[in-house]
Motif scaffolding. Sequence first.
Motif, PDB file in Angstrom:
ATOM      1  N   TRP A   1      98.836  75.044  38.084  1.00 20.10           N
ATOM      2  CA  TRP A   1      98.781  73.893  38.974  1.00 20.10           C
ATOM      3  C   TRP A   1      99.842  72.875  38.587  1.00 20.10           C
ATOM      4  O   TRP A   1     100.209  72.752  37.404  1.00 20.10           O
TER       5      TRP A   1
ATOM      6  N   ILE B   1      96.396  71.732  47.755  1.00 19.65           N
ATOM      7  CA  ILE B   1      94.990  71.340  47.594  1.00 19.65           C
ATOM      8  C   ILE B   1      94.977  69.825  47.418  1.00 19.65           C
ATOM      9  O   ILE B   1      95.896  69.252  46.822  1.00 19.65           O
TER      10      ILE B   1
ATOM     11  N   SER C   1      99.676  77.363  47.212  1.00 22.30           N
ATOM     12  CA  SER C   1      98.704  76.603  47.996  1.00 22.30           C
ATOM     13  C   SER C   1      98.895  75.111  47.778  1.00 22.30           C
ATOM     14  O   SER C   1      99.390  74.679  46.732  1.00 22.30           O
TER      15      SER C   1
ATOM     16  N   LEU D   1      98.380  77.486  52.583  1.00 22.20           N
ATOM     17  CA  LEU D   1      99.170  78.291  51.667  1.00 22.20           C
ATOM     18  C   LEU D   1     100.249  79.052  52.419  1.00 22.20           C
ATOM     19  O   LEU D   1     100.142  79.288  53.630  1.00 22.20           O
TER      20      LEU D   1
ATOM     21  N   TRP E   1      91.027  72.744  49.832  1.00 23.32           N
ATOM     22  CA  TRP E   1      92.211  73.540  50.094  1.00 23.32           C
ATOM     23  C   TRP E   1      92.789  73.177  51.455  1.00 23.32           C
ATOM     24  O   TRP E   1      92.044  73.017  52.432  1.00 23.32           O
TER      25      TRP E   1
ATOM     26  N   PHE F   1      97.591  88.042  45.702  1.00 23.25           N
ATOM     27  CA  PHE F   1      96.881  87.502  46.858  1.00 23.25           C
ATOM     28  C   PHE F   1      96.946  88.507  48.003  1.00 23.25           C
ATOM     29  O   PHE F   1      97.639  88.311  48.994  1.00 23.25           O
ATOM     30  N   TYR F   2      96.208  89.609  47.829  1.00 23.33           N
ATOM     31  CA  TYR F   2      96.120  90.646  48.851  1.00 23.33           C
ATOM     32  C   TYR F   2      94.730  90.593  49.464  1.00 23.33           C
ATOM     33  O   TYR F   2      93.773  90.157  48.828  1.00 23.33           O
ATOM     34  N   PHE F   3      94.601  91.076  50.692  1.00 24.28           N
ATOM     35  CA  PHE F   3      93.285  91.103  51.313  1.00 24.28           C
ATOM     36  C   PHE F   3      92.350  91.960  50.472  1.00 24.28           C
ATOM     37  O   PHE F   3      92.687  93.049  50.053  1.00 24.28           O
ATOM     38  N   GLY F   4      91.186  91.418  50.204  1.00 22.27           N
ATOM     39  CA  GLY F   4      90.202  92.089  49.376  1.00 22.27           C
ATOM     40  C   GLY F   4      90.269  91.698  47.916  1.00 22.27           C
ATOM     41  O   GLY F   4      89.404  92.094  47.129  1.00 22.27           O
ATOM     42  N   TYR F   5      91.270  90.894  47.571  1.00 20.89           N
ATOM     43  CA  TYR F   5      91.433  90.480  46.175  1.00 20.89           C
ATOM     44  C   TYR F   5      91.597  88.967  46.108  1.00 20.89           C
ATOM     45  O   TYR F   5      92.187  88.355  47.009  1.00 20.89           O
ATOM     46  N   TYR F   6      91.110  88.392  45.032  1.00 22.87           N
ATOM     47  CA  TYR F   6      91.376  86.979  44.784  1.00 22.87           C
ATOM     48  C   TYR F   6      91.245  86.719  43.296  1.00 22.87           C
ATOM     49  O   TYR F   6      90.211  87.023  42.705  1.00 22.87           O
ATOM     50  N   TYR F   7      92.283  86.181  42.710  1.00 21.64           N
ATOM     51  CA  TYR F   7      92.284  85.923  41.278  1.00 21.64           C
ATOM     52  C   TYR F   7      92.572  84.464  40.954  1.00 21.64           C
ATOM     53  O   TYR F   7      93.010  84.140  39.861  1.00 21.64           O
ATOM     54  N   GLY F   8      92.312  83.600  41.926  1.00 18.71           N
ATOM     55  CA  GLY F   8      92.380  82.180  41.651  1.00 18.71           C
ATOM     56  C   GLY F   8      93.792  81.630  41.629  1.00 18.71           C
ATOM     57  O   GLY F   8      94.756  82.295  41.982  1.00 18.71           O
ATOM     58  N   MET F   9      93.884  80.388  41.222  1.00 19.41           N
ATOM     59  CA  MET F   9      95.152  79.666  41.138  1.00 19.41           C
ATOM     60  C   MET F   9      95.445  79.434  39.670  1.00 19.41           C
ATOM     61  O   MET F   9      94.772  78.614  39.024  1.00 19.41           O
ATOM     62  N   ASP F  10      96.422  80.153  39.146  1.00 22.23           N
ATOM     63  CA  ASP F  10      96.571  80.191  37.689  1.00 22.23           C
ATOM     64  C   ASP F  10      97.419  79.068  37.117  1.00 22.23           C
ATOM     65  O   ASP F  10      97.307  78.761  35.934  1.00 22.23           O
TER      66      ASP F  10
END
Lengths: 124, 108
Positions: free
Chosen positions: A114, A39, A37, A52, A49, A103-112
Amino acid sequence: QVTLRESGPALVKPTQTLTLTCTFSGFSLSTSGVCVSWIRQPPGKALEWLALINWDGDKYFSTSLKTRLTISEDTSKNQVVLTMTNMDPVDTATYYCARSTQFYFGYYYGMDVWGQGTTVTVSS
Amino acid sequence: SSELTQDPVVSVALGQTVRITCQGDSLRTYYASWYQQKPGQAPVLVIYGKNNRPSGIPDRFSGSSSRNTASLTITGAQAEDEADYHCNSRDSSGMHVLFGGGTKLTVL
């Protein structure tokens, strides 16, 4: 070790096009679930944002900026490039790139991870 | 929904517990992630998923979620926790990424 590093001009003039490059190492953008992504953060303001690109080459853009943005990848160089057209002083900000995984639909685990960010000033 | 809302300023006494919240309709679908940002530095992920801490993040940081509100809790706040905290998620469509407006945490 996963790293990302932004590069680009520190100063652009109004109406010009900004091109920023995110050079990464330690991971592959071809790995399922991975995306990069862009930002930005104007001085003293919130994170915003921009766009991506994911492992499948799919591209997503901020609704408010999508007409001005393009994002692309150069897998041979491990780079993701963002261009923003018609720059204005309000686009003055620090621009970051960051990695996400799963980064799948239904999931989000942030940006680990930077990058350190690159500061862009828009002024004539 | 395309917004995440945070309180702009929160303060906590040294050693006490503080909760920073983030509200948005998309949080009914996606977990929030939380970032700590100190002046002049890039954001650092501190909480992701249901309540996961990346390696190196102290266990005084924890996350929770209920309906449309996500919370970041710091149990026993330290002076070094004074920073801006940003929540982040996807929108309900999954096609966009959102950030909250950020919360400036002061440790008194």
